[in-house]
Design an enzyme around this catalytic site. Structure first.
Site, PDB file in Angstrom:
ATOM      1  N   ARG A  56      -2.938 -10.386   9.413  1.00 38.89           N
ATOM      2  CA  ARG A  56      -3.702 -11.220  10.086  1.00 38.89           C
ATOM      3  C   ARG A  56      -3.004 -12.515   8.885  1.00 38.89           C
ATOM      4  O   ARG A  56      -3.391 -12.220   8.379  1.00 38.89           O
ATOM      5  CB  ARG A  56      -5.124 -10.830  10.187  1.00 38.89           C
TER       6      ARG A  56
ATOM      7  N   ARG B 169     -14.821   1.351  -4.630  1.00 36.50           N
ATOM      8  CA  ARG B 169     -15.356   0.390  -4.347  1.00 36.50           C
ATOM      9  C   ARG B 169     -16.507   0.134  -4.384  1.00 36.50           C
ATOM     10  O   ARG B 169     -17.705   0.026  -5.894  1.00 36.50           O
ATOM     11  CB  ARG B 169     -14.880  -0.396  -3.400  1.00 36.50           C
TER      12      ARG B 169
ATOM     13  N   ASN C 131      -0.211  -4.442  15.847  1.00 39.74           N
ATOM     14  CA  ASN C 131      -0.377  -3.517  15.002  1.00 39.74           C
ATOM     15  C   ASN C 131       0.015  -2.072  15.936  1.00 39.74           C
ATOM     16  O   ASN C 131       0.077  -1.039  15.467  1.00 39.74           O
ATOM     17  CB  ASN C 131      -1.764  -2.801  14.236  1.00 39.74           C
TER      18      ASN C 131
ATOM     19  N   ARG D 264      -8.341 -11.875  16.152  1.00 42.58           N
ATOM     20  CA  ARG D 264      -8.679  -9.918  15.651  1.00 42.58           C
ATOM     21  C   ARG D 264      -7.789  -8.757  16.645  1.00 42.58           C
ATOM     22  O   ARG D 264      -7.107  -8.430  16.373  1.00 42.58           O
ATOM     23  CB  ARG D 264     -10.401  -9.519  15.733  1.00 42.58           C
TER      24      ARG D 264
ATOM     25  N   VAL E  85       1.164  -1.050  -0.217  1.00 43.05           N
ATOM     26  CA  VAL E  85       0.243   0.348   0.253  1.00 43.05           C
ATOM     27  C   VAL E  85       0.661   1.507   0.621  1.00 43.05           C
ATOM     28  O   VAL E  85       0.303   2.737  -1.010  1.00 43.05           O
ATOM     29  CB  VAL E  85      -1.126   0.251   1.227  1.00 43.05           C
ATOM     30  N   GLY E  86       2.057   1.466   0.623  1.00 38.71           N
ATOM     31  CA  GLY E  86       2.969   2.267   1.019  1.00 38.71           C
ATOM     32  C   GLY E  86       3.484   3.007  -0.321  1.00 38.71           C
ATOM     33  O   GLY E  86       3.293   3.590  -0.923  1.00 38.71           O
TER      34      GLY E  86
ATOM     35  N   ASP F 217      10.884   2.288   6.050  1.00 40.03           N
ATOM     36  CA  ASP F 217      10.163   1.314   6.746  1.00 40.03           C
ATOM     37  C   ASP F 217      11.233   0.452   7.814  1.00 40.03           C
ATOM     38  O   ASP F 217      12.129   0.968   7.700  1.00 40.03           O
ATOM     39  CB  ASP F 217      10.662   0.552   5.092  1.00 40.03           C
TER      40      ASP F 217
ATOM     41  N   VAL G 103      -3.337   4.663   7.650  1.00 36.84           N
ATOM     42  CA  VAL G 103      -4.261   3.674   7.072  1.00 36.84           C
ATOM     43  C   VAL G 103      -4.122   2.231   7.272  1.00 36.84           C
ATOM     44  O   VAL G 103      -4.815   1.700   7.013  1.00 36.84           O
ATOM     45  CB  VAL G 103      -3.391   3.252   5.400  1.00 36.84           C
TER      46      VAL G 103
ATOM     47  N   ASP H 197     -13.700   2.785   0.315  1.00 35.77           N
ATOM     48  CA  ASP H 197     -15.043   1.612   0.520  1.00 35.77           C
ATOM     49  C   ASP H 197     -15.816   2.275  -0.781  1.00 35.77           C
ATOM     50  O   ASP H 197     -17.156   1.802  -1.235  1.00 35.77           O
ATOM     51  CB  ASP H 197     -15.969   2.259   1.930  1.00 35.77           C
TER      52      ASP H 197
ATOM     53  N   HIS I 293     -14.433   1.341   8.957  1.00 36.64           N
ATOM     54  CA  HIS I 293     -13.478   0.690   7.862  1.00 36.64           C
ATOM     55  C   HIS I 293     -13.306  -1.506   7.904  1.00 36.64           C
ATOM     56  O   HIS I 293     -12.470  -1.859   8.065  1.00 36.64           O
ATOM     57  CB  HIS I 293     -12.478   0.681   7.004  1.00 36.64           C
TER      58      HIS I 293
HETATM   59  N1  APR Z   1       7.763   0.771  11.501  1.00 39.98           N
HETATM   60  C1  APR Z   1       8.077   1.302   9.965  1.00 39.98           C
HETATM   61  N2  APR Z   1       7.973  -0.684   8.555  1.00 39.98           N
HETATM   62  C2  APR Z   1       6.843  -1.272   9.546  1.00 39.98           C
HETATM   63  C3  APR Z   1       6.768  -1.497  11.072  1.00 39.98           C
HETATM   64  C4  APR Z   1       7.271  -0.014  11.635  1.00 39.98           C
HETATM   65  N3  APR Z   1       7.356  -0.285  12.996  1.00 39.98           N
HETATM   66  N4  APR Z   1       6.699  -2.707  10.968  1.00 39.98           N
HETATM   67  C5  APR Z   1       6.438  -3.052   9.478  1.00 39.98           C
HETATM   68  N5  APR Z   1       6.489  -2.428   9.092  1.00 39.98           N
HETATM   69  C6  APR Z   1       6.550  -2.183   7.235  1.00 39.98           C
HETATM   70  C7  APR Z   1       6.348  -3.539   6.402  1.00 39.98           C
HETATM   71  O1  APR Z   1       7.784  -3.887   6.710  1.00 39.98           O
HETATM   72  C8  APR Z   1       6.317  -3.737   5.894  1.00 39.98           C
HETATM   73  O2  APR Z   1       6.842  -3.603   4.482  1.00 39.98           O
HETATM   74  O3  APR Z   1       5.201  -2.233   7.563  1.00 39.98           O
HETATM   75  C9  APR Z   1       5.376  -2.641   5.508  1.00 39.98           C
HETATM   76  C10 APR Z   1       3.575  -3.080   5.907  1.00 39.98           C
HETATM   77  O4  APR Z   1       3.611  -3.912   4.148  1.00 39.98           O
HETATM   78  P1  APR Z   1       3.079  -5.101   3.368  1.00 39.98           P
HETATM   79  O5  APR Z   1       3.012  -6.115   4.271  1.00 39.98           O
HETATM   80  O6  APR Z   1       3.284  -4.884   2.190  1.00 39.98           O
HETATM   81  O7  APR Z   1       0.949  -4.548   3.937  1.00 39.98           O
HETATM   82  P2  APR Z   1       0.164  -3.443   3.189  1.00 39.98           P
HETATM   83  O8  APR Z   1      -0.650  -5.042   1.857  1.00 39.98           O
HETATM   84  O9  APR Z   1       0.757  -2.826   2.511  1.00 39.98           O
HETATM   85  O10 APR Z   1      -0.569  -3.100   4.083  1.00 39.98           O
HETATM   86  C11 APR Z   1      -0.228  -1.861   5.135  1.00 39.98           C
HETATM   87  O11 APR Z   1      -2.090  -0.986   5.728  1.00 39.98           O
HETATM   88  O12 APR Z   1      -4.492  -1.733   4.478  1.00 39.98           O
HETATM   89  C12 APR Z   1      -3.894  -2.131   5.426  1.00 39.98           C
HETATM   90  O13 APR Z   1      -4.718  -4.212   6.406  1.00 39.98           O
HETATM   91  C13 APR Z   1      -3.243  -3.490   5.706  1.00 39.98           C
HETATM   92  O14 APR Z   1      -2.852  -2.831   7.604  1.00 39.98           O
HETATM   93  C14 APR Z   1      -2.704  -2.624   6.362  1.00 39.98           C
HETATM   94  C15 APR Z   1      -1.789  -1.983   6.221  1.00 39.98           C
END
Ligand code: APR
Length: 311
Positions: free
Chosen positions: A83, A152, A96, A89, A14-15, A34, A119, A149, A176
């Site tokens: 998850r 969508r 998180n 949950r 997402v980021g 990250d 987010v 939402d 959400h």
């Molecule tokens: N500080 C910085 N980055 C972190 C930390 C932290 N303490 N902990 C985890 N991360 C990073 C992970 O290394 C990973 O690269 O957060 C990133 C999350 O990315 P993905 O696992 O690809 O998840 P993504 O699909 O991007 O979703 C992120 O957004 O929509 C919501 O439900 C989704 O909670 C989730 C979030």
């Protein structure tokens, strides 16, 4: 005037998508952060390689620390874990929650004037936590959920009616998650309420598809969750704020009496501007819509209480 600066914490799906959409649109200089070493740097470099093709002037950089984020106008928080099987949950909430606490503390220390856009899921709970941990006024802490939402909902309305997506104005409020509240009466197709355009059973189908839109993507992907539409939604909210457009977007904001609710973060239409949430007007809802919204809020309040917050 110097270029606006946006930090995106969490260089995952997402980021990174949000960062790339912002780069393509020239919205702001973006700093990806990250905990994973090399990931934000590598993704930022890859995006910069696309610069000559798309001719964007803004820069994307990657880092593992917050020094690089200093003085950001907006900090987007997508850091978190998804998850996993066997995780409840509540487990996810605790994990998180700890990530949000640590990220928000560091990000706000580096950018005390920033607006925080949360987010990470469970969104409404994490946005509340981010507000409490940050010590910022609620107008500067909001979450991205309602825009996604609603997008969508618009997609499924377009599919069911055959209308152009640009003719559709769709709105979803509430948590959400599964208890979200799509509002067919207030969603329009070329200006006409959806409830006049489609028969009731088709409206119900469109609503159902919207509520399960995210889960449908998850089940198809098998691992991970949606990111193109979520990343795009983030970029749209950031652009509205930096551009001080005063657009009304369904956003996860603190309610202070609106809809009979307070001390809870929930997606409702909010006016966005340079300073974050400019106004949270109360829309006139029917009794049925209002009780669905209040039921949705009740679940969030419970989850917030389980984190030892609230009240
Ligand atoms: N500080 C910085 N980055 C972190 C930390 C932290 N303490 N902990 C985890 N991360 C990073 C992970 O290394 C990973 O690269 O957060 C990133 C999350 O990315 P993905 O696992 O690809 O998840 P993504 O699909 O991007 O979703 C992120 O957004 O929509 C919501 O439900 C989704 O909670 C989730 C979030």
């Amino acid at each position: 005037m110097s270029q606006a600066k946006v930090t995106v914490v969490g260089a995952g799906q997402v980021g990174a998508t949000a960062a790339f959409v912002m780069a393509l649109k020239g919205t702001a200089d973006v700093v990806l952060v990250d905990v994973a070493e090399g990931i934000p740097q590598g993704k930022a470099l890859d995006m910069m390689h696309a610069r000559s093709i798309e001719q964007f002037g803004v820069s994307v950089t990657g880092s593992n620390d917050y020094e690089a984020t200093a003085g950001s106008d907006i900090v987007v928080v997508t850091a978190g874990l998804p998850r996993k099987p066997g995780m409840t949950r509540d487990d996810l909430l605790a994990i998180n929650g700890n990530i949000i606490r640590s990220v928000v503390e560091q990000a706000v220390a580096a950018s005390p004037e920033a607006v925080l856009l949360c987010v990470t899921n469970p969104l409404d709970v994490m946005a509340y936590l981010a507000w409490r941990v940050s010590g910022l006024p609620a107008s500067r802490v909001l979450g991205m959920g309602g825009v996604l939402d609603s997008a969508r909902f618009a997609y499924f309305i377009a599919r069911a009616t055959g209308a152009a997506i640009s003719d559709i104005d769709a709105v979803v409020v509430g948590a959400h998650g599964d208890t979200m509240v799509p509002l067919p009466r207030l969603s329009t197709v070329a200006g006409r309420p959806l409830t006049e355009v489609l028969p009731a059973e088709q409206v119900a189908e469109v609503v159902k598809s919207t509520v399960y839109g995210g889960a449908e993507v998850v089940s198809l992907l098998k691992s991970g969750s949606a990111f193109y539409a979520p990343g795009t939604s983030v970029a749209a909210m950031v652009a509205a704020m930096l551009g001080d457009t005063r657009q009304t977007m369904p956003s996860c904001v603190l309610l202070d009496g609106q809809y009979g609710l307070s001390d809870v973060y929930l997606n409702v239409p909010a006016v966005l501007g340079r300073s974050g949430v400019v106004e949270v007007p109360e829309w006139g809802l029917t009794d049925e819509e209002l009780s669905a919204l209040q039921a949705s809020a009740a679940g969030i309040v419970e989850a917030v209480a389980s984190l030892g917050l609230g009240g």
